[in-house]
Design a protein around this motif. Structure first.
Motif, PDB file in Angstrom:
ATOM      1  N   CYS A  33       7.362 -10.743 -16.627  1.00 13.41           N
ATOM      2  CA  CYS A  33       6.858 -11.485 -15.477  1.00 13.41           C
ATOM      3  C   CYS A  33       7.256 -12.955 -15.587  1.00 13.41           C
ATOM      4  O   CYS A  33       7.049 -13.580 -16.628  1.00 13.41           O
ATOM      5  CB  CYS A  33       5.333 -11.404 -15.390  1.00 13.41           C
ATOM      6  N   VAL A  46       3.827  -0.507 -10.011  1.00 13.10           N
ATOM      7  CA  VAL A  46       3.467  -0.876 -11.379  1.00 13.10           C
ATOM      8  C   VAL A  46       2.283  -0.050 -11.867  1.00 13.10           C
ATOM      9  O   VAL A  46       2.313   0.547 -12.953  1.00 13.10           O
ATOM     10  CB  VAL A  46       3.149  -2.384 -11.467  1.00 13.10           C
ATOM     11  N   LEU A  97       8.800  -2.360 -17.721  1.00  8.74           N
ATOM     12  CA  LEU A  97       8.985  -2.540 -16.285  1.00  8.74           C
ATOM     13  C   LEU A  97       9.679  -3.873 -16.044  1.00  8.74           C
ATOM     14  O   LEU A  97       9.334  -4.889 -16.659  1.00  8.74           O
ATOM     15  CB  LEU A  97       7.646  -2.507 -15.555  1.00  8.74           C
ATOM     16  N   CYS A  98      10.644  -3.856 -15.136  1.00  8.59           N
ATOM     17  CA  CYS A  98      11.462  -5.042 -14.868  1.00  8.59           C
ATOM     18  C   CYS A  98      11.449  -5.344 -13.375  1.00  8.59           C
ATOM     19  O   CYS A  98      12.175  -4.694 -12.600  1.00  8.59           O
ATOM     20  CB  CYS A  98      12.892  -4.818 -15.337  1.00  8.59           C
ATOM     21  N   ILE A 140       5.764  -5.267 -19.370  1.00  6.39           N
ATOM     22  CA  ILE A 140       6.373  -5.706 -18.118  1.00  6.39           C
ATOM     23  C   ILE A 140       6.792  -7.155 -18.281  1.00  6.39           C
ATOM     24  O   ILE A 140       6.076  -7.956 -18.900  1.00  6.39           O
ATOM     25  CB  ILE A 140       5.400  -5.551 -16.927  1.00  6.39           C
ATOM     26  N   ILE A 193       1.830  -7.632 -21.262  1.00  8.19           N
ATOM     27  CA  ILE A 193       2.464  -8.392 -20.190  1.00  8.19           C
ATOM     28  C   ILE A 193       3.180  -9.578 -20.823  1.00  8.19           C
ATOM     29  O   ILE A 193       2.538 -10.452 -21.416  1.00  8.19           O
ATOM     30  CB  ILE A 193       1.419  -8.891 -19.165  1.00  8.19           C
TER      31      ILE A 193
END
Length: 422
Positions: free
Chosen positions: A181, A166, A131-132, A179, A213
């Motif tokens: 962050c 998300v 995930l971006c 993801i 993460i």
């Protein structure tokens, strides 16, 4: 952002914008706002670092820093940055000069070896996705592209990524393994993750048991106001939620001391730490401990870091204030733009009308003002709205920066009014 204009008013504004652009192009400028590099004056603040360690070659525990070994890095340096990065010193690695290198290595090791909690190597699985949050950091996206990791954009909010999106994506798709962050003064919009966002990231259900993460806390100490933002401790939140291995924490001194000769850090659970140290032992016999000792002697302690960053702020804050002042004066009443006012970090995000960002960047380049390519803030270099431009105010001198932002505003007015006139 739109403001209603009569045809005559629009024609007059467009004529003026064209004249202003001709004047701008005639100046023969050569200004570069592409990357968030520290200015020479910022680097000068760490000049004494180069004269250290001044004949000393042992760390606090008696380690000879000139020799091999010490894969986890000097304990006293880890103690200095444990609070800054919210990682216990015993769960922190002090490594080489680049946190990006550590992120690269973590991806490679996850692809080629089994991370704690995984059933198999990532490379043996049919698909891997991350995930971006967008807008985001182009180098994160470049790493995914390099290794064939699919990228799934999720919108950023003022409190961090859209957590409903998300949570839905990680719960339903076991190929979503991570993801990206930047939780504090995010690159490029300056957003800071709320406590609620951190708690949800730590506790959410994931279809992938080896979900990670990648917590790139690059601007942990980079405040621009008297009211520094503090974010919740992700590592502690993950442990408290029963997901101790979920977080990979990254940081560095690259924008604290010498950008090309800093120290990078990795923090995580004991299991993840042993996983990374075990893999790193096959590629290195230890980090540059001489440079780590330099940083210990130069910064001394956490208070030393804070004092040093106050001196950094004194150089950076006037530049960010200049960007806000000029954009407000030149674009504030036009309805053609919106921009962020970050409380820290290194970037300002400028939003222009949809379909205009690439053309603004092109016109600016033709006038001698080079910006980060439009689209760089999104996976694969494609901003679906073509609206986001990243401004990096740190490197130019103040006078050059003011000239560049004023010129950028001219380009925004020209392209924006041209679009309205079609």
């Amino acid at each position: 952002m739109t403001t209603e204009l009569s045809p005559d008013a629009l024609s007059g504004l467009l004529d003026r914008a064209r004249r202003d652009y001709q004047d701008l192009a005639g100046l023969g400028l050569s200004l570069d706002l592409t990357r968030g590099k520290p200015a020479p004056e910022q680097l000068d603040l760490s000049e004494d670092l180069l004269s250290l360690p001044g004949g000393r070659h042992t760390s606090a525990d008696g380690t000879d820093v000139r020799n091999y070994g010490g894969l986890q890095g000097l304990p006293e340096l880890r103690e200095i940055f444990a609070g800054v990065l919210q990682v216990p010193a015993g769960q922190l690695i002090a490594a080489g000069n680049s946190s990006l290198e550590l992120m690269h290595d973590c991806l490679v090791h996850a692809l080629l070896s089994v991370v704690p909690g995984a059933e198999s190597r990532w490379v043996d699985q049919e698909r891997i996705a991350f995930l971006c949050p967008v807008p985001g950091y182009d180098r994160h996206f470049a790493l995914c592209e390099r290794f064939g990791i699919d990228m799934i954009p999720v919108p950023m909010t003022a409190d961090g990524p859209d957590m409903e999106a998300v949570e839905r994506l990680v719960a339903e798709d076991p190929t979503v393994k991570g993801i990206w962050c930047v939780p504090k003064y995010s690159n490029p919009d300056g957003a800071c993750y709320s406590d609620a966002t951190v708690a949800r990231l730590a506790s959410m259900s994931t279809a992938a048991p080896d979900f990670r993460i990648f917590w790139d806390n690059a601007y942990a100490a980079h405040h621009l106001t008297d009211d520094p933002v503090e974010i919740a401790d992700l590592l502690a939140a993950c442990a408290g939620a029963g997901n101790p291995d979920r977080a990979f924490v990254f940081g560095s001194t690259s924008k604290i001391t010498a950008a090309g000769a800093g120290v990078a850090f990795f923090g995580s659970s004991p299991a993840n730490l042993q996983w990374l140290l075990g893999n790193n032992a096959k590629r290195s016999i230890g980090p540059d401990k001489v440079n780590q000792l330099r940083h210990v002697l130069f910064l001394r302690d956490a208070d030393g870091v804070r004092g040093h960053m106050e001196r950094q702020r004194a150089l950076l804050q006037p530049k960010f204030e200049a960007v806000a002042r000029i954009l407000d004066a030149e674009l504030g009443s036009t309805g053609l733009a919106a921009w962020t006012s970050p409380k820290g970090g290194y970037f300002v995000t400028l939003e222009v009308p949809d379909g205009c960002a690439k053309e603004v960047v092109r016109r600016a380049a033709e006038a001698g003002i080079v910006l980060t390519p439009a689209g760089a803030t999104h996976p694969y270099g494609e901003d679906p709205r073509d609206a986001v431009i990243r401004i990096a105010p740190s490197y130019p001198g103040l006078a050059e920066l003011e000239q560049a932002i004023a010129g950028l505003a001219v380009c925004v007015r020209l392209v924006g009014y041209e679009q309205r006139a079609r």
